[in-house]
Design a protein around this motif. Structure first.
Motif, PDB file in Angstrom:
ATOM      1  N   TYR A 125     -41.331  -5.095 -17.534  1.00  0.00           N
ATOM      2  CA  TYR A 125     -40.156  -5.865 -16.907  1.00  0.00           C
ATOM      3  C   TYR A 125     -39.371  -6.432 -17.974  1.00  0.00           C
ATOM      4  CZ  TYR A 125     -41.717  -9.935 -19.899  1.00  0.00           C
ATOM      5  OH  TYR A 125     -41.863 -10.660 -21.000  1.00  0.00           O
ATOM      6  N   ASP A 249     -41.461 -14.328  -8.561  1.00  0.00           N
ATOM      7  CA  ASP A 249     -40.098 -15.364  -8.802  1.00  0.00           C
ATOM      8  C   ASP A 249     -40.558 -16.188 -10.490  1.00  0.00           C
ATOM      9  OD1 ASP A 249     -38.908 -14.883  -6.558  1.00  0.00           O
ATOM     10  OD2 ASP A 249     -39.881 -16.452  -5.503  1.00  0.00           O
ATOM     11  N   LYS A 252     -39.243 -13.488 -12.813  1.00  0.00           N
ATOM     12  CA  LYS A 252     -37.602 -13.478 -12.685  1.00  0.00           C
ATOM     13  C   LYS A 252     -37.104 -14.563 -13.575  1.00  0.00           C
ATOM     14  CE  LYS A 252     -37.204 -11.152  -8.256  1.00  0.00           C
ATOM     15  NZ  LYS A 252     -36.663 -11.143  -6.696  1.00  0.00           N
ATOM     16  N   SER A 299     -30.517  -8.758 -19.247  1.00  0.00           N
ATOM     17  CA  SER A 299     -31.322  -8.204 -18.187  1.00  0.00           C
ATOM     18  C   SER A 299     -30.374  -7.347 -17.382  1.00  0.00           C
ATOM     19  CB  SER A 299     -31.964  -8.849 -17.047  1.00  0.00           C
ATOM     20  OG  SER A 299     -31.030 -10.045 -16.757  1.00  0.00           O
ATOM     21  N   VAL A 351     -37.110  -7.279 -11.237  1.00  0.00           N
ATOM     22  CA  VAL A 351     -37.230  -8.620 -11.629  1.00  0.00           C
ATOM     23  C   VAL A 351     -35.956  -9.014 -12.472  1.00  0.00           C
ATOM     24  CG1 VAL A 351     -39.829  -8.402 -11.488  1.00  0.00           C
ATOM     25  CG2 VAL A 351     -38.743  -8.093 -13.479  1.00  0.00           C
ATOM     26  N   GLN A 353     -32.352  -9.766 -13.479  1.00  0.00           N
ATOM     27  CA  GLN A 353     -31.099 -10.593 -13.026  1.00  0.00           C
ATOM     28  C   GLN A 353     -29.831  -9.913 -12.642  1.00  0.00           C
ATOM     29  OE1 GLN A 353     -31.983 -14.062 -12.502  1.00  0.00           O
ATOM     30  NE2 GLN A 353     -33.858 -13.046 -13.271  1.00  0.00           N
TER      31      GLN A 353
END
Length: 353
Positions: A125, A249, A252, A299, A351, A353
């Motif tokens: 991730y 979420d 994230k 990200s 995930v 941004q």
């Protein structure tokens, strides 16, 4: 100077060079510097969150360690108990995932490539950092070239990026690993073995690297040097599949926490060095030096094609994981490696941004 070096390394990654990563509980200390506040602070999550969030970290000077030092994760998840669990290497993180002992973990892409090949249930991730001079081969004064390692005892954590880097260096220099004794030592054990003079050299990461140098060692080769020869390294964030499926979420939001830490570092590296120094066991000045040996990505940068990419278009990092696993097959560490599509399916660019 830091920005220039960062652009150079990003360019190397864009060329799809082999990118192999190293590679990493307690109460968070109260921040004592300006790094404790920022206008871009990640908001508290309103998403459903578990009672406990278990983060397997390593003592590496990156955004995750800074988030721990400043209590950013606890602030983002006020209704969850955040449990930080320290590991010495990615190999131990893989073991913890297999035992369902953590939700998030930090591993190098060598370890991730192996873990996926072995069927461990996690996905990538985040990329915590691209490694340069933060990993290095430290030798005693009588060793002045790679060829001098023949007949010597070299310590390295097996299955880590430094292990891969050491073997890659020997291959580049056309030196047989059988001509030296390579010992499997975790970082703290390697430092102790060095101090007892049980080893002649060690390939390890910060802050353990600095301890070898302080005790009379000399840096012979860094991972930045190897990057120029086609071997790049990074520290990678993984999350259990069951966790990200149930709490996407939350993942994230944790990415937002890491982005906040990256921004803090870029805005005021000196204040960040002061805040992270207790975690590293170094002075603020030493902490700043070792942080500058790593490249922190946010990200938005990782969502590009050369990294994790997007949900629809997985990035080139899948090829990195595949090539690292293939290398470990040649070393006899694993029997087989899955196909490239398997690695593409483990990238969670959705995930970011």
């Amino acid at each position: 100077m830091r920005l220039k070096r960062r652009n150079v390394l990003l360019g190397l990654v864009g060329l799809s060079l082999p990118l192999i990563a190293s590679s990493c509980s307690g109460n968070s200390p109260e921040p004592t510097s300006e790094a404790s506040s920022t206008e871009s602070a990640a908001p508290e999550t309103t998403a459903q969150a578990p009672e406990t969030i278990r983060i397997g970290y390593q003592v590496i000077p990156n955004a995750e360690l800074l988030a721990k030092a400043l209590g950013l994760t606890e602030k983002a998840f006020p209704n969850s108990q955040v449990e930080y669990i320290s590991f010495d290497s990615g190999r131990d993180v893989n073991t913890a995932v297999a035992a369902d002992g953590i939700d998030f973990g930090l591993i190098g892409s060598v370890g991730v490539g192996v873990g996926i090949a072995q069927g461990l249930p996690y996905e990538v991730y985040f990329i915590h950092d691209v490694i340069g001079e933060a990993e290095a081969l430290v030798v005693r004064q009588d060793i002045t070239s790679v060829a001098d390692l023949a007949g010597k005892r070299v310590g390295v954590p097996f299955g880590s990026t430094t292990h891969f880097s050491l073997l890659s260096l020997l291959e580049l220099e056309q030196i047989s690993p059988d001509s030296l004794t390579i010992l499997d030592l975790q970082p703290q054990d390697l430092v102790a073995a060095w101090q007892r003079q049980d080893v002649n050299a060690g390939y390890v990461w910060q802050p353990h690297l600095s301890r070898l140098v302080e005790d009379g060692g000399t840096v012979l080769t860094t991972s930045a040097d190897l990057a120029e020869r086609g071997v790049l390294t990074a520290d990678v964030g993984i999350v259990r599949q069951a966790f990200v499926d149930e709490y996407p979420d939350v993942v994230k939001q944790y990415v937002a926490v890491l982005d906040e830490a990256v921004k803090l570092y870029r805005d005021d590296p000196e204040a960040v060095a002061e805040a992270i120094a207790p975690e590293l066991g170094l002075t603020p000045e030493e902490s700043l030096t070792v942080m500058e040996q790593l490249i922190w990505l946010d990200s938005s940068e990782q969502a590009k094609a050369e990294y994790l990419g997007s949900a629809d278009q997985p990035g080139a990092f899948a090829e990195v994981l595949k090539s690292s696993a293939d290398f470990m097959v040649t070393q006899g560490a694993i029997a087989t490696a899955p196909d490239l599509d398997t690695y593409k399916q483990r990238l969670r660019g959705d995930v970011l941004q």
